[in-house]
Design a protein around this motif. Structure first.
Motif, PDB file in Angstrom:
ATOM      1  N   THR A  38      44.446  30.646  25.815  1.00  0.00           N
ATOM      2  CA  THR A  38      44.096  30.829  27.235  1.00  0.00           C
ATOM      3  C   THR A  38      43.849  32.281  27.635  1.00  0.00           C
ATOM      4  OG1 THR A  38      46.468  30.707  27.732  1.00  0.00           O
ATOM      5  CG2 THR A  38      45.180  28.719  28.073  1.00  0.00           C
ATOM      6  N   PRO A  39      44.574  33.283  27.095  1.00  0.00           N
ATOM      7  CA  PRO A  39      44.235  34.662  27.474  1.00  0.00           C
ATOM      8  C   PRO A  39      42.802  35.037  27.124  1.00  0.00           C
ATOM      9  CG  PRO A  39      46.406  34.602  26.464  1.00  0.00           C
ATOM     10  CD  PRO A  39      45.800  33.246  26.263  1.00  0.00           C
ATOM     11  N   VAL A  40      42.277  34.493  26.016  1.00  0.00           N
ATOM     12  CA  VAL A  40      40.896  34.773  25.631  1.00  0.00           C
ATOM     13  C   VAL A  40      39.934  34.181  26.657  1.00  0.00           C
ATOM     14  CG1 VAL A  40      39.116  34.301  23.906  1.00  0.00           C
ATOM     15  CG2 VAL A  40      41.432  34.912  23.178  1.00  0.00           C
ATOM     16  N   TRP A  41      40.121  32.898  26.976  1.00  0.00           N
ATOM     17  CA  TRP A  41      39.221  32.256  27.942  1.00  0.00           C
ATOM     18  C   TRP A  41      39.361  32.895  29.328  1.00  0.00           C
ATOM     19  CZ3 TRP A  41      37.093  30.715  24.017  1.00  0.00           C
ATOM     20  CH2 TRP A  41      37.655  29.884  23.053  1.00  0.00           C
ATOM     21  N   SER A  42      40.599  33.224  29.735  1.00  0.00           N
ATOM     22  CA  SER A  42      40.805  33.828  31.060  1.00  0.00           C
ATOM     23  C   SER A  42      40.124  35.182  31.160  1.00  0.00           C
ATOM     24  CB  SER A  42      42.305  33.981  31.339  1.00  0.00           C
ATOM     25  OG  SER A  42      42.931  32.723  31.430  1.00  0.00           O
ATOM     26  N   THR A  43      40.182  35.964  30.066  1.00  0.00           N
ATOM     27  CA  THR A  43      39.528  37.269  30.077  1.00  0.00           C
ATOM     28  C   THR A  43      38.021  37.118  30.170  1.00  0.00           C
ATOM     29  OG1 THR A  43      41.314  38.278  28.804  1.00  0.00           O
ATOM     30  CG2 THR A  43      39.196  39.407  28.789  1.00  0.00           C
ATOM     31  N   LEU A  44      37.453  36.187  29.415  1.00  0.00           N
ATOM     32  CA  LEU A  44      36.008  35.957  29.459  1.00  0.00           C
ATOM     33  C   LEU A  44      35.569  35.500  30.849  1.00  0.00           C
ATOM     34  CD1 LEU A  44      35.470  34.172  26.013  1.00  0.00           C
ATOM     35  CD2 LEU A  44      34.699  36.465  26.655  1.00  0.00           C
ATOM     36  N   ILE A  45      36.332  34.595  31.458  1.00  0.00           N
ATOM     37  CA  ILE A  45      35.991  34.127  32.804  1.00  0.00           C
ATOM     38  C   ILE A  45      36.106  35.271  33.812  1.00  0.00           C
ATOM     39  CG2 ILE A  45      36.714  32.610  34.700  1.00  0.00           C
ATOM     40  CD1 ILE A  45      37.625  30.616  32.514  1.00  0.00           C
ATOM     41  N   GLY A  46      37.205  36.029  33.716  1.00  0.00           N
ATOM     42  CA  GLY A  46      37.401  37.131  34.646  1.00  0.00           C
ATOM     43  C   GLY A  46      36.317  38.186  34.530  1.00  0.00           C
ATOM     44  N   CYS A  47      35.888  38.457  33.284  1.00  0.00           N
ATOM     45  CA  CYS A  47      34.916  39.529  33.059  1.00  0.00           C
ATOM     46  C   CYS A  47      33.500  39.096  33.421  1.00  0.00           C
ATOM     47  CB  CYS A  47      35.000  39.967  31.592  1.00  0.00           C
ATOM     48  SG  CYS A  47      33.900  41.351  31.170  1.00  0.00           S
ATOM     49  N   TYR A  48      33.092  37.930  32.954  1.00  0.00           N
ATOM     50  CA  TYR A  48      31.684  37.541  33.064  1.00  0.00           C
ATOM     51  C   TYR A  48      31.378  36.608  34.228  1.00  0.00           C
ATOM     52  CZ  TYR A  48      31.328  39.688  28.485  1.00  0.00           C
ATOM     53  OH  TYR A  48      31.363  40.593  27.451  1.00  0.00           O
ATOM     54  N   VAL A  49      32.397  35.970  34.786  1.00  0.00           N
ATOM     55  CA  VAL A  49      32.174  35.092  35.932  1.00  0.00           C
ATOM     56  C   VAL A  49      32.644  35.750  37.235  1.00  0.00           C
ATOM     57  CG1 VAL A  49      32.684  32.841  36.965  1.00  0.00           C
ATOM     58  CG2 VAL A  49      32.356  33.029  34.488  1.00  0.00           C
ATOM     59  N   MET A  50      33.874  36.282  37.197  1.00  0.00           N
ATOM     60  CA  MET A  50      34.443  36.876  38.402  1.00  0.00           C
ATOM     61  C   MET A  50      34.063  38.339  38.591  1.00  0.00           C
ATOM     62  SD  MET A  50      35.980  34.187  39.464  1.00  0.00           S
ATOM     63  CE  MET A  50      36.890  34.852  40.861  1.00  0.00           C
ATOM     64  N   GLY A  51      33.593  38.991  37.518  1.00  0.00           N
ATOM     65  CA  GLY A  51      33.220  40.397  37.622  1.00  0.00           C
ATOM     66  C   GLY A  51      34.398  41.348  37.617  1.00  0.00           C
ATOM     67  N   TRP A  52      35.559  40.917  37.112  1.00  0.00           N
ATOM     68  CA  TRP A  52      36.720  41.791  37.019  1.00  0.00           C
ATOM     69  C   TRP A  52      36.548  42.746  35.845  1.00  0.00           C
ATOM     70  CZ3 TRP A  52      40.773  37.260  37.360  1.00  0.00           C
ATOM     71  CH2 TRP A  52      40.703  36.696  38.641  1.00  0.00           C
ATOM     72  N   ARG A  53      37.000  43.967  36.012  1.00  0.00           N
ATOM     73  CA  ARG A  53      36.878  44.964  34.951  1.00  0.00           C
ATOM     74  C   ARG A  53      37.904  44.713  33.858  1.00  0.00           C
ATOM     75  NH1 ARG A  53      37.303  50.226  38.569  1.00  0.00           N
ATOM     76  NH2 ARG A  53      38.531  48.760  39.802  1.00  0.00           N
ATOM     77  N   SER A  54      37.469  44.902  32.608  1.00  0.00           N
ATOM     78  CA  SER A  54      38.353  44.713  31.465  1.00  0.00           C
ATOM     79  C   SER A  54      38.284  45.938  30.566  1.00  0.00           C
ATOM     80  CB  SER A  54      37.948  43.475  30.646  1.00  0.00           C
ATOM     81  OG  SER A  54      38.112  42.300  31.397  1.00  0.00           O
ATOM     82  N   PRO A  55      39.431  46.515  30.169  1.00  0.00           N
ATOM     83  CA  PRO A  55      39.430  47.662  29.258  1.00  0.00           C
ATOM     84  C   PRO A  55      38.983  47.254  27.862  1.00  0.00           C
ATOM     85  CG  PRO A  55      41.663  46.883  29.635  1.00  0.00           C
ATOM     86  CD  PRO A  55      40.783  46.108  30.571  1.00  0.00           C
ATOM     87  N   PRO A  56      38.529  48.201  27.042  1.00  0.00           N
ATOM     88  CA  PRO A  56      38.079  47.871  25.680  1.00  0.00           C
ATOM     89  C   PRO A  56      39.144  47.160  24.852  1.00  0.00           C
ATOM     90  CG  PRO A  56      37.391  50.088  26.273  1.00  0.00           C
ATOM     91  CD  PRO A  56      38.299  49.623  27.363  1.00  0.00           C
ATOM     92  N   SER A  57      40.418  47.517  25.050  1.00  0.00           N
ATOM     93  CA  SER A  57      41.477  46.882  24.269  1.00  0.00           C
ATOM     94  C   SER A  57      41.566  45.394  24.575  1.00  0.00           C
ATOM     95  CB  SER A  57      42.827  47.557  24.556  1.00  0.00           C
ATOM     96  OG  SER A  57      43.109  47.547  25.940  1.00  0.00           O
ATOM     97  N   ARG A  58      41.219  45.001  25.782  1.00  0.00           N
ATOM     98  CA  ARG A  58      41.242  43.581  26.135  1.00  0.00           C
ATOM     99  C   ARG A  58      40.111  42.837  25.431  1.00  0.00           C
ATOM    100  NH1 ARG A  58      42.237  41.951  32.246  1.00  0.00           N
ATOM    101  NH2 ARG A  58      44.336  42.513  31.554  1.00  0.00           N
ATOM    102  N   LEU A  59      38.955  43.487  25.298  1.00  0.00           N
ATOM    103  CA  LEU A  59      37.856  42.882  24.557  1.00  0.00           C
ATOM    104  C   LEU A  59      38.209  42.751  23.084  1.00  0.00           C
ATOM    105  CD1 LEU A  59      34.850  44.726  26.254  1.00  0.00           C
ATOM    106  CD2 LEU A  59      35.857  42.514  26.832  1.00  0.00           C
ATOM    107  N   LEU A  60      38.965  43.720  22.559  1.00  0.00           N
ATOM    108  CA  LEU A  60      39.440  43.624  21.184  1.00  0.00           C
ATOM    109  C   LEU A  60      40.394  42.443  21.036  1.00  0.00           C
ATOM    110  CD1 LEU A  60      39.501  44.866  18.356  1.00  0.00           C
ATOM    111  CD2 LEU A  60      41.396  46.323  19.109  1.00  0.00           C
TER     112      LEU A  60
END
Length: 234
Positions: A38-60
Protein backbone atom coordinates in the motif's frame (compact mmCIF):
# COMPACT_ATOMS: atom_id res chain seq x y z
CA UNK A 1 -23.14 13.11 4.55
CA UNK A 2 -21.16 13.98 1.43
CA UNK A 3 -21.35 11.21 -1.22
CA UNK A 4 -17.57 11.34 -1.66
CA UNK A 5 -17.05 10.73 2.03
CA UNK A 6 -19.42 7.77 1.99
CA UNK A 7 -17.82 6.27 -1.12
CA UNK A 8 -14.18 6.41 -0.01
CA UNK A 9 -14.94 5.16 3.50
CA UNK A 10 -17.14 2.30 2.29
CA UNK A 11 -14.46 1.42 -0.28
CA UNK A 12 -12.02 0.93 2.58
CA UNK A 13 -14.36 -1.62 4.15
CA UNK A 14 -14.66 -3.50 0.88
CA UNK A 15 -10.86 -3.49 0.54
CA UNK A 16 -10.42 -5.10 3.96
CA UNK A 17 -12.97 -7.79 3.10
CA UNK A 18 -10.93 -8.66 -0.01
CA UNK A 19 -7.83 -8.84 2.18
CA UNK A 20 -9.56 -11.05 4.75
CA UNK A 21 -10.88 -13.43 2.08
CA UNK A 22 -7.47 -13.51 0.43
CA UNK A 23 -6.01 -14.93 3.65
CA UNK A 24 -8.37 -17.89 3.32
CA UNK A 25 -7.31 -18.71 -0.25
CA UNK A 26 -3.56 -18.00 -0.15
CA UNK A 27 -0.43 -18.33 1.97
CA UNK A 28 -0.63 -15.94 4.91
CA UNK A 29 2.81 -14.33 4.59
CA UNK A 30 2.48 -13.75 0.82
CA UNK A 31 -1.05 -12.35 1.16
CA UNK A 32 0.02 -9.94 3.90
CA UNK A 33 3.07 -8.68 2.00
CA UNK A 34 1.03 -8.18 -1.17
CA UNK A 35 -1.49 -6.12 0.77
CA UNK A 36 1.22 -4.08 2.44
CA UNK A 37 2.50 -2.76 -0.84
CA UNK A 38 0.00 0.00 0.00
CA UNK A 39 2.77 2.60 0.58
CA UNK A 40 3.81 2.12 -3.06
CA UNK A 41 0.29 2.59 -4.42
CA UNK A 42 -0.41 5.50 -2.02
CA UNK A 43 2.75 7.29 -3.12
CA UNK A 44 1.91 6.83 -6.81
CA UNK A 45 -1.65 8.11 -6.26
CA UNK A 46 -0.45 11.04 -4.17
CA UNK A 47 2.23 12.01 -6.69
CA UNK A 48 0.49 11.51 -10.02
CA UNK A 49 -3.19 11.92 -9.15
CA UNK A 50 -3.27 14.32 -6.21
CA UNK A 51 -0.18 16.30 -7.21
CA UNK A 52 1.52 15.92 -3.81
CA UNK A 53 5.28 16.41 -3.80
CA UNK A 54 7.44 13.35 -3.18
CA UNK A 55 11.18 13.37 -2.33
CA UNK A 56 13.55 11.21 -4.43
CA UNK A 57 13.95 8.74 -1.56
CA UNK A 58 10.21 8.05 -1.70
CA UNK A 59 10.47 7.25 -5.41
CA UNK A 60 13.32 4.89 -4.56
CA UNK A 61 10.98 3.23 -2.06
CA UNK A 62 8.50 2.63 -4.89
CA UNK A 63 11.22 0.91 -6.91
CA UNK A 64 12.14 -1.28 -3.93
CA UNK A 65 8.52 -2.27 -3.42
CA UNK A 66 7.84 -3.12 -7.07
CA UNK A 67 11.06 -5.12 -7.44
CA UNK A 68 10.22 -6.98 -4.22
CA UNK A 69 6.75 -7.74 -5.60
CA UNK A 70 8.22 -9.13 -8.83
CA UNK A 71 10.70 -11.32 -6.93
CA UNK A 72 8.05 -12.74 -4.60
CA UNK A 73 5.60 -13.56 -7.39
CA UNK A 74 8.29 -14.94 -9.71
CA UNK A 75 10.09 -17.01 -7.07
CA UNK A 76 9.26 -20.30 -8.83
CA UNK A 77 10.50 -19.12 -12.20
CA UNK A 78 7.00 -18.08 -13.28
CA UNK A 79 5.97 -14.75 -14.72
CA UNK A 80 5.59 -12.39 -11.73
CA UNK A 81 1.81 -12.34 -11.46
CA UNK A 82 -0.44 -13.52 -8.62
CA UNK A 83 -0.88 -17.29 -8.84
CA UNK A 84 -4.26 -17.77 -7.19
CA UNK A 85 -7.41 -15.91 -6.24
CA UNK A 86 -6.10 -15.15 -2.75
CA UNK A 87 -3.04 -13.34 -4.12
CA UNK A 88 -5.16 -11.41 -6.62
CA UNK A 89 -7.50 -10.36 -3.81
CA UNK A 90 -4.55 -9.26 -1.66
CA UNK A 91 -3.03 -7.16 -4.44
CA UNK A 92 -6.37 -5.58 -5.33
CA UNK A 93 -7.27 -4.93 -1.69
CA UNK A 94 -4.02 -3.02 -1.14
CA UNK A 95 -4.70 -0.86 -4.19
CA UNK A 96 -8.28 -0.16 -3.12
CA UNK A 97 -7.19 0.69 0.42
CA UNK A 98 -4.67 3.18 -1.01
CA UNK A 99 -7.43 4.87 -3.00
CA UNK A 100 -9.72 4.85 0.03
CA UNK A 101 -7.17 6.23 2.49
CA UNK A 102 -6.16 8.97 0.03
CA UNK A 103 -9.80 9.99 -0.36
CA UNK A 104 -10.35 9.98 3.40
CA UNK A 105 -7.16 12.00 3.96
CA UNK A 106 -8.30 14.58 1.41
CA UNK A 107 -11.10 15.51 3.74
CA UNK A 108 -14.36 13.65 4.34
CA UNK A 109 -15.55 15.62 7.35
CA UNK A 110 -16.76 12.48 9.14
CA UNK A 111 -16.38 11.65 12.80
CA UNK A 112 -14.49 8.46 13.66
CA UNK A 113 -17.58 6.57 14.85
CA UNK A 114 -19.59 7.62 11.79
CA UNK A 115 -16.70 6.64 9.51
CA UNK A 116 -16.40 3.30 11.29
CA UNK A 117 -20.09 2.59 10.69
CA UNK A 118 -19.85 3.42 6.98
CA UNK A 119 -16.65 1.33 6.78
CA UNK A 120 -18.56 -1.67 8.12
CA UNK A 121 -21.40 -1.07 5.64
CA UNK A 122 -18.86 -1.19 2.82
CA UNK A 123 -17.42 -4.40 4.25
CA UNK A 124 -20.88 -5.99 4.47
CA UNK A 125 -21.63 -5.01 0.87
CA UNK A 126 -18.34 -6.50 -0.28
CA UNK A 127 -18.96 -9.71 1.65
CA UNK A 128 -22.47 -10.05 0.19
CA UNK A 129 -21.03 -9.79 -3.32
CA UNK A 130 -18.13 -12.20 -2.73
CA UNK A 131 -19.79 -14.90 -0.63
CA UNK A 132 -22.20 -16.34 -3.25
CA UNK A 133 -19.50 -16.20 -5.94
CA UNK A 134 -16.86 -18.06 -3.95
CA UNK A 135 -18.78 -20.83 -2.20
CA UNK A 136 -22.33 -22.18 -1.90
CA UNK A 137 -24.36 -21.32 1.15
CA UNK A 138 -23.89 -23.94 3.90
CA UNK A 139 -26.79 -26.36 4.20
CA UNK A 140 -26.08 -27.13 7.83
CA UNK A 141 -24.43 -24.75 10.25
CA UNK A 142 -24.12 -24.60 14.00
CA UNK A 143 -25.67 -21.18 14.57
CA UNK A 144 -24.53 -20.69 18.19
CA UNK A 145 -20.74 -20.71 17.68
CA UNK A 146 -21.11 -18.79 14.40
CA UNK A 147 -22.99 -15.98 16.12
CA UNK A 148 -20.52 -15.93 19.03
CA UNK A 149 -17.53 -15.64 16.72
CA UNK A 150 -19.32 -13.02 14.64
CA UNK A 151 -20.16 -10.85 17.65
CA UNK A 152 -16.65 -11.21 19.05
CA UNK A 153 -14.96 -10.31 15.78
CA UNK A 154 -17.39 -7.47 15.16
CA UNK A 155 -16.93 -5.94 18.61
CA UNK A 156 -13.16 -6.33 18.94
CA UNK A 157 -11.95 -5.98 15.37
CA UNK A 158 -14.43 -4.00 13.31
CA UNK A 159 -16.00 -1.82 16.00
CA UNK A 160 -12.92 -0.91 18.04
CA UNK A 161 -9.87 -1.26 15.82
CA UNK A 162 -11.50 -0.05 12.62
CA UNK A 163 -12.95 3.02 14.30
CA UNK A 164 -9.45 3.82 15.57
CA UNK A 165 -8.11 3.24 12.05
CA UNK A 166 -10.66 5.63 10.56
CA UNK A 167 -9.71 8.27 13.15
CA UNK A 168 -6.03 7.95 12.25
CA UNK A 169 -6.61 7.78 8.49
CA UNK A 170 -8.28 11.18 8.49
CA UNK A 171 -5.23 12.70 10.20
CA UNK A 172 -2.20 10.94 8.72
CA UNK A 173 -0.74 10.71 5.25
CA UNK A 174 -1.97 7.56 3.42
CA UNK A 175 1.56 6.23 2.93
CA UNK A 176 2.33 6.56 6.63
CA UNK A 177 -0.88 4.71 7.50
CA UNK A 178 0.35 1.78 5.44
CA UNK A 179 3.74 1.90 7.17
CA UNK A 180 2.28 1.95 10.68
CA UNK A 181 0.16 -1.10 9.87
CA UNK A 182 3.15 -3.11 8.66
CA UNK A 183 4.06 -4.90 11.94
CA UNK A 184 1.31 -7.25 10.79
CA UNK A 185 3.77 -8.53 8.16
CA UNK A 186 6.09 -9.94 10.82
CA UNK A 187 3.28 -11.20 13.05
CA UNK A 188 1.49 -12.79 10.11
CA UNK A 189 4.62 -14.51 8.78
CA UNK A 190 5.44 -15.95 12.20
CA UNK A 191 1.88 -17.08 12.91
CA UNK A 192 1.60 -18.61 9.44
CA UNK A 193 4.77 -20.61 10.06
CA UNK A 194 3.78 -21.73 13.56
CA UNK A 195 0.05 -22.32 13.09
CA UNK A 196 -0.31 -23.24 9.43
CA UNK A 197 3.10 -24.77 8.72
CA UNK A 198 3.83 -22.25 5.96
CA UNK A 199 7.41 -21.50 4.95
CA UNK A 200 8.85 -18.99 2.51
CA UNK A 201 11.66 -19.83 0.11
CA UNK A 202 14.85 -17.78 0.21
CA UNK A 203 13.84 -15.94 -2.95
CA UNK A 204 10.43 -15.11 -1.49
CA UNK A 205 12.08 -13.86 1.71
CA UNK A 206 14.41 -11.69 -0.39
CA UNK A 207 11.41 -10.17 -2.16
CA UNK A 208 9.67 -9.63 1.16
CA UNK A 209 12.80 -7.93 2.51
CA UNK A 210 12.66 -5.48 -0.39
CA UNK A 211 9.01 -4.74 0.35
CA UNK A 212 9.91 -4.04 3.98
CA UNK A 213 12.90 -2.03 2.75
CA UNK A 214 10.51 0.14 0.79
CA UNK A 215 8.68 0.84 4.05
CA UNK A 216 11.96 1.74 5.79
CA UNK A 217 12.85 4.13 2.97
CA UNK A 218 9.41 5.70 3.23
CA UNK A 219 9.88 6.32 6.96
CA UNK A 220 13.27 7.90 6.26
CA UNK A 221 11.89 10.10 3.47
CA UNK A 222 9.06 11.28 5.73
CA UNK A 223 11.53 12.28 8.43
CA UNK A 224 13.63 14.16 5.88
CA UNK A 225 10.67 15.97 4.33
CA UNK A 226 7.53 16.89 6.28
CA UNK A 227 4.14 15.95 4.96
CA UNK A 228 3.30 18.18 2.00
CA UNK A 229 -0.05 16.67 1.20
CA UNK A 230 -2.87 19.17 1.25
CA UNK A 231 -6.12 18.59 3.06
CA UNK A 232 -9.32 19.66 1.34
CA UNK A 233 -12.63 20.42 2.88
CA UNK A 234 -15.49 18.19 1.87
Amino acid sequence: MHPRAFFFTALGGAAFVLYSVGLVYGRVAIIIMLFYLTPVWSTLIGCYVMGWRSPPSRLLAIAFGLVGLAIMLGANGDFPLPRNIGEWFALLSGMLWSVSSTGIRSGTGMEATEAGFVFVLGACAGALVLAPALAPLPVEIDVGPAISWGIGAGALWWAVSMTALMWATARLEPTRIGILLMPEVLVGALSGAMLAGEHLSRIEMAGGALVLGAAALEIWSTKKAPDQSPVFDS
